[in-house]
Design a protein around this motif. Structure first.
Motif, PDB file in Angstrom:
ATOM      1  N   GLN A 691       0.825  -1.200   0.000  1.00  0.00           N
ATOM      2  CA  GLN A 691       0.000   0.000   0.000  1.00  0.00           C
ATOM      3  C   GLN A 691       0.868   1.263   0.000  1.00  0.00           C
ATOM      4  O   GLN A 691       0.557   2.248  -0.672  1.00  0.00           O
ATOM      5  CB  GLN A 691      -0.916   0.004   1.220  1.00  0.00           C
ATOM      6  CG  GLN A 691      -1.929   1.161   1.220  1.00  0.00           C
ATOM      7  CD  GLN A 691      -2.813   1.136  -0.005  1.00  0.00           C
ATOM      8  OE1 GLN A 691      -3.571   0.191  -0.233  1.00  0.00           O
ATOM      9  NE2 GLN A 691      -2.722   2.182  -0.830  1.00  0.00           N
ATOM     10  N   GLN A 692       1.999   1.229   0.733  1.00  0.00           N
ATOM     11  CA  GLN A 692       2.912   2.373   0.727  1.00  0.00           C
ATOM     12  C   GLN A 692       3.526   2.585  -0.660  1.00  0.00           C
ATOM     13  O   GLN A 692       3.700   3.725  -1.107  1.00  0.00           O
ATOM     14  CB  GLN A 692       4.017   2.157   1.758  1.00  0.00           C
ATOM     15  CG  GLN A 692       3.558   2.290   3.199  1.00  0.00           C
ATOM     16  CD  GLN A 692       4.682   2.014   4.175  1.00  0.00           C
ATOM     17  OE1 GLN A 692       5.240   0.914   4.215  1.00  0.00           O
ATOM     18  NE2 GLN A 692       5.026   3.003   4.980  1.00  0.00           N
ATOM     19  N   ALA A 693       3.811   1.464  -1.347  1.00  0.00           N
ATOM     20  CA  ALA A 693       4.347   1.588  -2.706  1.00  0.00           C
ATOM     21  C   ALA A 693       3.318   2.218  -3.636  1.00  0.00           C
ATOM     22  O   ALA A 693       3.640   3.075  -4.462  1.00  0.00           O
ATOM     23  CB  ALA A 693       4.778   0.218  -3.223  1.00  0.00           C
ATOM     24  N   ASP A 700       0.485   1.590 -10.126  1.00  0.00           N
ATOM     25  CA  ASP A 700       1.624   0.935 -10.769  1.00  0.00           C
ATOM     26  C   ASP A 700       1.284  -0.529 -11.069  1.00  0.00           C
ATOM     27  O   ASP A 700       0.779  -1.255 -10.192  1.00  0.00           O
ATOM     28  CB  ASP A 700       2.845   0.993  -9.862  1.00  0.00           C
ATOM     29  CG  ASP A 700       4.038   0.284 -10.473  1.00  0.00           C
ATOM     30  OD1 ASP A 700       4.721   0.909 -11.297  1.00  0.00           O
ATOM     31  OD2 ASP A 700       4.278  -0.889 -10.112  1.00  0.00           O
ATOM     32  N   PRO A 701       1.513  -0.972 -12.309  1.00  0.00           N
ATOM     33  CA  PRO A 701       1.078  -2.327 -12.698  1.00  0.00           C
ATOM     34  C   PRO A 701       1.655  -3.435 -11.826  1.00  0.00           C
ATOM     35  O   PRO A 701       0.921  -4.342 -11.403  1.00  0.00           O
ATOM     36  CB  PRO A 701       1.558  -2.442 -14.144  1.00  0.00           C
ATOM     37  CG  PRO A 701       1.707  -1.048 -14.617  1.00  0.00           C
ATOM     38  CD  PRO A 701       2.116  -0.241 -13.432  1.00  0.00           C
ATOM     39  N   ASN A 702       2.955  -3.395 -11.569  1.00  0.00           N
ATOM     40  CA  ASN A 702       3.576  -4.461 -10.782  1.00  0.00           C
ATOM     41  C   ASN A 702       3.084  -4.446  -9.342  1.00  0.00           C
ATOM     42  O   ASN A 702       2.742  -5.497  -8.776  1.00  0.00           O
ATOM     43  CB  ASN A 702       5.090  -4.315 -10.807  1.00  0.00           C
ATOM     44  CG  ASN A 702       5.672  -4.576 -12.172  1.00  0.00           C
ATOM     45  OD1 ASN A 702       5.170  -5.419 -12.921  1.00  0.00           O
ATOM     46  ND2 ASN A 702       6.722  -3.860 -12.530  1.00  0.00           N
ATOM     47  N   GLY A 727      -5.482  -0.237 -10.768  1.00  0.00           N
ATOM     48  CA  GLY A 727      -4.292  -0.288 -11.611  1.00  0.00           C
ATOM     49  C   GLY A 727      -4.634  -0.148 -13.082  1.00  0.00           C
ATOM     50  O   GLY A 727      -3.961   0.581 -13.816  1.00  0.00           O
ATOM     51  N   LEU A 728      -5.706  -0.825 -13.513  1.00  0.00           N
ATOM     52  CA  LEU A 728      -6.093  -0.734 -14.921  1.00  0.00           C
ATOM     53  C   LEU A 728      -6.588   0.654 -15.300  1.00  0.00           C
ATOM     54  O   LEU A 728      -6.486   1.064 -16.465  1.00  0.00           O
ATOM     55  CB  LEU A 728      -7.182  -1.778 -15.224  1.00  0.00           C
ATOM     56  CG  LEU A 728      -6.673  -3.221 -15.342  1.00  0.00           C
ATOM     57  CD1 LEU A 728      -7.834  -4.198 -15.413  1.00  0.00           C
ATOM     58  CD2 LEU A 728      -5.770  -3.370 -16.569  1.00  0.00           C
ATOM     59  N   ALA A 729      -7.137   1.387 -14.325  1.00  0.00           N
ATOM     60  CA  ALA A 729      -7.576   2.753 -14.618  1.00  0.00           C
ATOM     61  C   ALA A 729      -6.386   3.634 -14.987  1.00  0.00           C
ATOM     62  O   ALA A 729      -6.508   4.555 -15.807  1.00  0.00           O
ATOM     63  CB  ALA A 729      -8.303   3.336 -13.405  1.00  0.00           C
ATOM     64  N   ASP A 733      -3.259  -0.958 -20.447  1.00  0.00           N
ATOM     65  CA  ASP A 733      -2.566  -1.937 -21.277  1.00  0.00           C
ATOM     66  C   ASP A 733      -1.609  -2.817 -20.483  1.00  0.00           C
ATOM     67  O   ASP A 733      -0.724  -3.458 -21.060  1.00  0.00           O
ATOM     68  CB  ASP A 733      -1.786  -1.219 -22.385  1.00  0.00           C
ATOM     69  CG  ASP A 733      -2.701  -0.543 -23.388  1.00  0.00           C
ATOM     70  OD1 ASP A 733      -3.839  -1.017 -23.553  1.00  0.00           O
ATOM     71  OD2 ASP A 733      -2.276   0.454 -24.000  1.00  0.00           O
ATOM     72  N   ALA A 734      -1.762  -2.855 -19.163  1.00  0.00           N
ATOM     73  CA  ALA A 734      -0.911  -3.716 -18.335  1.00  0.00           C
ATOM     74  C   ALA A 734      -1.400  -5.153 -18.465  1.00  0.00           C
ATOM     75  O   ALA A 734      -2.481  -5.514 -17.983  1.00  0.00           O
ATOM     76  CB  ALA A 734      -0.948  -3.263 -16.882  1.00  0.00           C
TER      77      ALA A 734
END
Length: 781
Positions: A691-693, A700-702, A727-729, A733-734
């Protein structure tokens, strides 16, 4: 015995007139102090005042002396060998102490800058200043027709005592001398020695003052005239030298004030002397005789020539640099040697071209020369050569002493010298600034902040003090405080590119990318001849995934600065980004072979080996780099990544936490720490770290894929779906996010949307397993 020369006219007390003498020679400090204090407090920073004064006063006043040396035909003929042979000798000596890179390599000199010549010039400069004051005192006595040998000797002793006291009782001046002495390899001394030295000098000054006033009383009783102008001159000069070095807490402003005083006196006396010489000699004066005609236009040309000579210093060195600092560029190293040569020659020439005791000099300063003035006299060549031999022996001894110090000094020797300086001059901002920078280099944020705060308290309007404070806060991860300090530095010195670079770095770490880019681009505009702004901007674009812009800047770097490593390092980053790991490792290894002590090269080599899947080989260069730069967040991250790949999760956590302590906004370290917690089964810690990342880089996709996967594994399918969709929002294209969300929705019975997401993931490059393909096929049936 007192000698009095018979004169046909009434003796004059003034060189020119009361207003001229008072303005340009005697009470000049009364005019200088308020002007400089107002400028320094209202409009200019201490560094800007210092740069202008060093250029237009310190360096500028060398030119009139050179005009006299090379423009007076008779003087040049008398000392022709000195004027022709000494300049190249001094320039060679200056190059030896501060050699450009090419010269150092060709001569196999293992140093970039030594301090022995600087020490010689510091001491010689003080002697030069006192001798100028002594010369004016003798002129005023001679103008009144008095040439008392005992009075002349006491004048000299008084000047010597006043200037020596002005040095030893000045923390600022003793700081400069002690620092240079210790850097030159001379023994370190403590405050107790300073106390004894001050007691000795103070006592000597007291004795000389008593003797001086007793002599004045003797002259008065004998009916000889006393030059009260001379007494006023030495009194004001002594007070001013004391004030600028002792009462003023700002070293830069204090030195600037006295340099202006010294230069104004010198400009005035050279102009008057040469005017009188031209009136006597006419065309026999020499090639510069036309310049000293009695015309305002010629005076303007005289001052313009001085300004032109001064501008070399003003426009080639920024306000942070000092004349003796070693630079990284060859052109600057040559300039340093030229500036040092100019100072050395000025002191040397003035030692023999202005002897007031000689009849030739008196003719153009005194209405009627004294009867016992000595005729023109040249020191025998053997004696002069012996003096030079002594000087060169001292310089050589200082060179050897500093080389021994550099070779034998234990680790932490520089810190020991700084601590000794702080004990010697504890209330000087320069001391605390150096201690702060030393703490920065060692990664000690607490000490860096403490000393930077003390330096800033003593010098509130210094842009370098604010910048040092900002760097200390940056090391301590007080990013908002660092931003405020760099903004103050920019406000005080808007043309200083380094402050914009520092501010851009802080804004980048705070996530203000638009403002960060703006500051970095401005730094590039302000520092077109420096590689660092371009490096910072290129790295910024690389981190923002603006690869094409980064490539363009790296190409510019390679073209403008072929000796810079940054262009090559940028190529390695791009090769890794493109998945060409073998080429990246090969290029990084080649660079490391020639730059074994460059932590940046070692870090890039380790990062390339990590990216190539060879963490075992990555550890060695990363360990060497950590010894050189333990406070680098990226370096700690790469070591943590290597340990993770080597299946050493606890070691990985230690390095990753250190990276985040140094840079809490290091996204890659945050994500890798979360992955490491997941590997260890510490799911609660992993969830919080993911969550911090995502707070640092939303969507971020990863991070979104790993976070959502862990939530789904823990049965928190609703939270997992929200993580995938967030993430997809941001990154529609991830491929991994499309695939993960598709599988989750398939399990929740949302078959049609799941099928569309999985097929989209396949089109984006995800390889579907036979089981998934079969499931999708059955759904179609």
């Amino acid at each position: 015995m007192t000698h009095r020369t018979p004169v046909t006219a009434r003796p004059q007390s003034w060189i020119i007139s009361p207003w001229w003498d008072m303005t340009y020679v005697v009470i000049t400090p009364v005019l200088i102090v308020p002007v400089i204090l107002i400028l320094g407090r209202q409009w200019l920073t201490p560094e800007q005042v210092s740069l202008a004064v060093i250029s237009f006063a310190s360096l500028g006043h060398h030119l009139p002396g050179f005009m006299r040396a090379y423009g007076d035909r008779e003087l040049f003929q008398r000392y022709r060998l000195r004027f022709l042979l000494v300049p190249p000798l001094v320039f060679a000596m200056a190059l030896c102490f501060t050699p450009p890179r090419g010269l150092a390599e060709s001569l196999h000199l293992p140093w970039q800058h030594l301090h022995g010549l600087e020490l010689v010039l510091l001491l010689w400069g003080t002697w030069h200043g006192l001798m100028q004051t002594y010369g004016f005192m003798r002129i005023y006595d001679l103008r009144r027709g008095v040439n008392d040998r005992w009075t002349a000797r006491l004048d000299h002793w008084l000047c010597l005592a006043i200037f020596t006291a002005g040095v030893v009782f000045s923390d600022a001046r003793m700081f400069g001398i002690a620092k240079t002495m210790w850097e030159s390899g001379l023994p370190i001394f403590g405050p107790i020695w300073m106390d004894w030295l001050r007691l000795l000098v103070g006592g000597a000054l007291g004795v000389i003052l008593v003797a001086y006033f007793m002599n004045l009383l003797r002259l008065h009783r004998a009916g000889y005239p006393v030059s009260w102008v001379k007494i006023l001159l030495v009194g004001i000069t002594g007070w001013f030298f004391w004030y600028t070095g002792r009462l003023s807490v700002n070293l830069l402003i204090g030195i600037a004030m006295f340099e202006i005083y010294h230069a104004v006196q010198y400009y005035a006396i050279v102009w008057i002397y040469n005017k009188r010489l031209f009136n006597r000699a006419g065309d026999r004066f020499g090639p510069l005789g036309f310049l000293f005609q009695d015309r305002w236009s010629m005076l303007g040309l005289y001052l313009a020539a001085i300004a032109a000579y001064s501008s070399i210093r003003f426009f080639t060195v920024d306000s942070n640099a000092y004349i003796f600092s070693a630079g990284s560029q060859n052109a600057y190293q040559w300039l340093v040697a030229a500036f040092v040569t100019s100072s050395f020659l000025h002191f040397y020439f003035d030692g023999f071209i202005w002897k007031v005791s000689e009849r030739k000099t008196q003719e153009n300063l005194v209405d009627t020369p004294t009867s016992d003035a000595i005729p023109l006299f040249t020191v025998p060549a053997v004696v002069h050569a012996a003096k030079w031999a002594v000087l060169l022996a001292i310089v050589a001894g200082l060179l050897v002493a500093e080389r021994k110090r550099m070779l034998r000094e234990p680790e932490g020797g520089e810190s020991q010298r700084l601590v000794a300086l702080a004990a010697l001059t504890p209330n000087l901002p320069e001391c605390h600034a150096l201690l702060s920078r030393d703490a920065l280099s060692r990664g000690n944020a607490h000490q860096a902040i403490v000393h930077a705060e003390q330096a800033l308290a003593l010098r509130e309007r210094s842009h370098t003090a604010h910048a040092d404070m900002g760097l200390a806060y940056l090391l301590g991860n007080r990013l908002t405080d660092a931003q405020r300090q760099f903004e103050q530095a920019v406000a005080l010195a808007p043309d200083q590119w380094s402050h914009h670079c520092d501010l851009g770095l802080v804004l980048q770490r705070l996530g203000e990318h638009d403002r960060s880019e703006e500051e970095l681009r401005l730094a590039v505009e302000l520092g077109p001849d420096t590689s660092e702004p371009l490096e910072q901007l290129a790295d910024f674009y690389l981190l923002q995934n603006q690869t094409q812009k980064a490539v363009e800047l790296y190409e510019i770097l390679a073209e403008r600065f072929p000796d810079s490593l940054t262009g090559e390092l940028g190529k390695i980053h791009l090769l890794n980004r493109a998945g060409r790991y073998h080429e990246a490792v090969e290029l990084a290894s080649f660079l490391a072979a020639d730059n074994a002590n460059d932590w940046r090269v070692l870090t890039v080599l380790g990062a390339s080996l990590n990216a190539a899947g060879d963490p075992q080989r990555a550890v060695a260069p990363l360990e060497r780099a950590l010894k050189l730069r333990p406070q680098a967040a990226e370096l700690n991250y790469q070591m943590g990544l290597a340990q993770f790949q080597l299946n050493e999760p606890m070691q990985a956590i230690r390095y990753l936490k250190e990276a985040l302590l140094l840079d809490p906004r290091h996204f890659a370290a945050q994500l890798q720490l979360a992955n490491t917690y997941y590997l260890l089964g510490a799911f609660d810690s992993a969830l919080g770290t993911y969550q911090q990342a995502l707070d640092l880089r939303p969507g971020d996709p990863n991070a979104s894929a790993n976070y959502g996967g862990l939530l789904a594994q823990l049965g928190m399918n609703g939270e997992a779906e929200r993580a995938y969709r967030a993430g997809l929002a941001e990154y529609p294209d991830a491929a991994q996010l499309n695939y993960n969300l598709g599988l989750l929705l398939w399990q929740k019975g949302k078959r049609e949307e799941a099928r569309q997401l999985v097929l989209r993931a396949e089109r984006l490059g995800t390889t579907l397993s036979p089981e998934v393909k079969a499931a999708i096929g059955k759904s179609d049936n």
